[in-house]
Design a protein around this motif. Structure first.
Motif, mmCIF file in Angstrom:
data_model
loop_
_atom_site.group_PDB
_atom_site.id
_atom_site.type_symbol
_atom_site.label_atom_id
_atom_site.label_comp_id
_atom_site.label_asym_id
_atom_site.label_seq_id
_atom_site.Cartn_x
_atom_site.Cartn_y
_atom_site.Cartn_z
ATOM 1 N N VAL A 230 0.842 -1.188 0.000
ATOM 2 C CA VAL A 230 0.000 0.000 0.000
ATOM 3 C C VAL A 230 0.881 1.242 0.000
ATOM 4 O O VAL A 230 1.853 1.336 0.759
ATOM 5 N N ALA A 231 0.555 2.196 -0.883
ATOM 6 C CA ALA A 231 1.188 3.518 -0.874
ATOM 7 C C ALA A 231 0.152 4.520 -0.388
ATOM 8 O O ALA A 231 -1.057 4.329 -0.569
ATOM 9 N N GLN A 232 0.614 5.598 0.228
ATOM 10 C CA GLN A 232 -0.317 6.539 0.830
ATOM 11 C C GLN A 232 0.184 7.961 0.653
ATOM 12 O O GLN A 232 1.390 8.226 0.622
ATOM 13 N N ALA A 233 -0.762 8.897 0.523
ATOM 14 C CA ALA A 233 -0.430 10.312 0.480
ATOM 15 C C ALA A 233 -1.480 11.074 1.264
ATOM 16 O O ALA A 233 -2.681 10.758 1.200
ATOM 17 N N ALA A 234 -1.040 12.054 2.020
ATOM 18 C CA ALA A 234 -1.958 12.859 2.821
ATOM 19 C C ALA A 234 -2.678 13.871 1.942
ATOM 20 O O ALA A 234 -2.169 14.291 0.892
ATOM 21 N N ALA A 235 -3.851 14.267 2.380
ATOM 22 C CA ALA A 235 -4.554 15.359 1.717
ATOM 23 C C ALA A 235 -3.864 16.675 2.062
ATOM 24 O O ALA A 235 -3.299 16.833 3.150
ATOM 25 N N SER A 236 -3.896 17.609 1.118
ATOM 26 C CA SER A 236 -3.315 18.922 1.380
ATOM 27 C C SER A 236 -4.315 19.764 2.178
ATOM 28 O O SER A 236 -5.472 19.899 1.764
ATOM 29 N N PRO A 237 -3.905 20.315 3.316
ATOM 30 C CA PRO A 237 -4.838 21.115 4.118
ATOM 31 C C PRO A 237 -5.248 22.379 3.378
ATOM 32 O O PRO A 237 -4.414 23.099 2.825
ATOM 33 N N VAL A 238 -6.557 22.660 3.374
ATOM 34 C CA VAL A 238 -7.071 23.807 2.636
ATOM 35 C C VAL A 238 -8.453 24.138 3.166
ATOM 36 O O VAL A 238 -9.174 23.263 3.671
ATOM 37 N N ALA A 239 -8.830 25.400 3.073
ATOM 38 C CA ALA A 239 -10.187 25.810 3.413
ATOM 39 C C ALA A 239 -11.104 25.435 2.247
ATOM 40 O O ALA A 239 -10.928 25.926 1.128
ATOM 41 N N VAL A 240 -12.066 24.563 2.507
ATOM 42 C CA VAL A 240 -12.915 24.035 1.449
ATOM 43 C C VAL A 240 -14.059 24.997 1.149
ATOM 44 O O VAL A 240 -14.823 25.378 2.044
ATOM 45 N N VAL A 241 -14.169 25.380 -0.134
ATOM 46 C CA VAL A 241 -15.311 26.163 -0.602
ATOM 47 C C VAL A 241 -16.421 25.219 -1.043
ATOM 48 O O VAL A 241 -17.562 25.335 -0.612
ATOM 49 N N ASP A 242 -16.100 24.272 -1.913
ATOM 50 C CA ASP A 242 -17.001 23.170 -2.229
ATOM 51 C C ASP A 242 -16.177 22.042 -2.836
ATOM 52 O O ASP A 242 -15.008 22.221 -3.174
ATOM 53 N N THR A 243 -16.796 20.866 -2.975
ATOM 54 C CA THR A 243 -16.069 19.677 -3.435
ATOM 55 C C THR A 243 -16.348 19.332 -4.891
ATOM 56 O O THR A 243 -15.945 18.263 -5.351
ATOM 57 N N VAL A 244 -17.011 20.226 -5.626
ATOM 58 C CA VAL A 244 -17.341 19.941 -7.024
ATOM 59 C C VAL A 244 -16.049 19.773 -7.826
ATOM 60 O O VAL A 244 -15.207 20.675 -7.861
ATOM 61 N N GLY A 245 -15.880 18.619 -8.467
ATOM 62 C CA GLY A 245 -14.714 18.375 -9.318
ATOM 63 C C GLY A 245 -13.469 17.917 -8.600
ATOM 64 O O GLY A 245 -12.425 17.725 -9.244
ATOM 65 N N ALA A 246 -13.545 17.704 -7.287
ATOM 66 C CA ALA A 246 -12.338 17.350 -6.537
ATOM 67 C C ALA A 246 -11.784 15.994 -6.967
ATOM 68 O O ALA A 246 -10.592 15.857 -7.279
ATOM 69 N N GLY A 247 -12.627 14.970 -6.974
ATOM 70 C CA GLY A 247 -12.162 13.643 -7.378
ATOM 71 C C GLY A 247 -11.717 13.592 -8.823
ATOM 72 O O GLY A 247 -10.755 12.882 -9.165
ATOM 73 N N ASP A 248 -12.374 14.358 -9.680
ATOM 74 C CA ASP A 248 -12.014 14.396 -11.093
ATOM 75 C C ASP A 248 -10.616 14.992 -11.269
ATOM 76 O O ASP A 248 -9.807 14.510 -12.074
ATOM 77 N N THR A 249 -10.339 16.036 -10.517
ATOM 78 C CA THR A 249 -9.012 16.656 -10.567
ATOM 79 C C THR A 249 -7.948 15.721 -10.013
ATOM 80 O O THR A 249 -6.826 15.635 -10.544
ATOM 81 N N PHE A 250 -8.283 15.005 -8.939
ATOM 82 C CA PHE A 250 -7.349 14.011 -8.399
ATOM 83 C C PHE A 250 -6.969 13.006 -9.484
ATOM 84 O O PHE A 250 -5.783 12.661 -9.647
ATOM 85 N N ASN A 251 -7.953 12.505 -10.217
ATOM 86 C CA ASN A 251 -7.678 11.539 -11.282
ATOM 87 C C ASN A 251 -6.676 12.091 -12.280
ATOM 88 O O ASN A 251 -5.747 11.400 -12.711
ATOM 89 N N ALA A 252 -6.884 13.348 -12.668
ATOM 90 C CA ALA A 252 -5.992 13.966 -13.643
ATOM 91 C C ALA A 252 -4.577 14.096 -13.105
ATOM 92 O O ALA A 252 -3.596 13.826 -13.810
ATOM 93 N N GLY A 253 -4.456 14.514 -11.846
ATOM 94 C CA GLY A 253 -3.126 14.634 -11.254
ATOM 95 C C GLY A 253 -2.410 13.306 -11.198
ATOM 96 O O GLY A 253 -1.205 13.214 -11.480
ATOM 97 N N PHE A 254 -3.136 12.256 -10.837
ATOM 98 C CA PHE A 254 -2.537 10.923 -10.766
ATOM 99 C C PHE A 254 -2.047 10.482 -12.148
ATOM 100 O O PHE A 254 -0.906 10.031 -12.304
ATOM 101 N N LEU A 255 -2.891 10.619 -13.167
ATOM 102 C CA LEU A 255 -2.494 10.223 -14.526
ATOM 103 C C LEU A 255 -1.361 11.099 -15.050
ATOM 104 O O LEU A 255 -0.455 10.613 -15.736
ATOM 105 N N ALA A 256 -1.403 12.389 -14.747
ATOM 106 C CA ALA A 256 -0.345 13.291 -15.205
ATOM 107 C C ALA A 256 1.003 12.878 -14.635
ATOM 108 O O ALA A 256 2.034 12.905 -15.334
ATOM 109 N N ALA A 257 1.026 12.493 -13.368
ATOM 110 C CA ALA A 257 2.290 12.071 -12.742
ATOM 111 C C ALA A 257 2.833 10.819 -13.411
ATOM 112 O O ALA A 257 4.047 10.712 -13.663
#
Length: 305
Positions: A230-257
């Protein structure tokens, strides 16, 4: 090119008029569309496939893809309306009401599927595009035509949108067996696998085909389950405005890396281990943190990370 295959729609986001009245404002969106936009903004060669309406909303979708450098040449223009998703927010968490009957997305035909050439190196699927008929069967068919390309799947399950859970589960089973990478939220994982320990459920999901299963847990970060552990990464601390598109952006970051590291092949994904996965999870988490810090699905460009 990473070809993102799935829904493009208009998110009707809650706003307030100058007179203080409740209103909804139209924004281009859809889980798979958002992932394509995020990939383009991260500097990855990205493409998008979904039939796009020739109405005014379809024009907005094409303009948004163009602005983020996403190739949509494989997306046919069709004489069907655009899907609408009305969004309500509770403590920053998004809930959706979809209007999808007879739309460009829902009524997609097999004749509208693209022919994949050598420019397409990986495919991404997910979202509500996999739920309804006939569109769900069409995207599953395209997944079956992936050949030796990497396939990533994020079902992004919206239980309120599912009318035939048996057919939907059967469709996902076939796609899970073909996928190399699967990303699920903790809620998605429980819907797919039932109650139990997340780690055990994730390993059980791996047994159904994927080489890597990623589980996101909001502020707790993300874990990637693979053959070596298992590999793990912490969430980046941030003041949340809303969660719209959060998981979609995560997917892109993972594939980009993975793309930047030269690891976007089936053999490379099968051999992924700790350091490479941690780096990919971390980029996904950093990108998602920017998205949740501002209203709507507004993924970051690379220089914002």
């Amino acid at each position: 090119m990473i070809l993102c295959c799935g829904e493009a729609l208009i998110d009707m986001l809650p706003r307030e008029t100058g007179a203080g009245e409740d209103a909804f404002a139209p924004y281009p969106g859809g889980a798979v569309f958002n992932t394509a936009i995020a990939l383009g903004r991260l500097g990855v060669q990205a493409g998008f496939f979904c039939p796009l309406s020739d109405d005014l909303f379809g024009q907005r979708l094409r303009a948004a893809l163009d602005a983020s450098g996403v190739d949509h040449a494989l997306s046919p223009a069709v004489d069907r309306p655009c899907t609408l998703a009305f969004v309500t927010l509770t403590n920053g968490q998004a809930q959706y009401a979809f209007y999808d009957s007879g739309t460009a997305l829902r009524e997609m035909t097999l004749a509208e599927l693209p022919v994949l050439d050598d420019s397409v190196r990986a495919l991404f699927f997910g979202g509500i595009s996999l739920v309804g008929a006939p569109s769900g069967a069409g995207f599953a068919t395209l997944c079956g035509h992936a050949g030796d390309r990497v396939v990533m799947l994020d079902p992004n399950i919206r239980s309120g949108f599912i009318r035939d859970a048996t057919a939907y589960r059967a469709r996902l089973d076939g796609m899970l067996a073909r996928a190399d990478i699967v990303k699920v939220s903790d809620e998605d994982l429980h819907w797919l696998m039932g109650a139990g320990d997340l780690a055990e459920l994730a390993q059980g999901l791996r047994d159904r085909g994927p080489r890597v299963v990623i589980v996101t847990e909001g502020a707790k970060g993300a874990r990637a389950f693979h053959a070596g552990g298992v590999a793990q990464a912490a969430a980046s601390p941030v003041a949340v405005v809303d969660t719209v598109g959060a998981g979609d952006t995560f997917n892109a970051g993972f594939l980009a890396a993975l793309d930047e590291a030269g690891l976007l092949s089936r053999d490379a994904v099968a051999g992924l281990r700790g350091d490479a996965l941690t780096a990919a999870l971390s980029l996904g988490a950093r990108a998602a943190a920017v998205t949740v810090s501002r209203a709507g699905a507004n993924p970051p460009r690379r220089d914002e990370l």
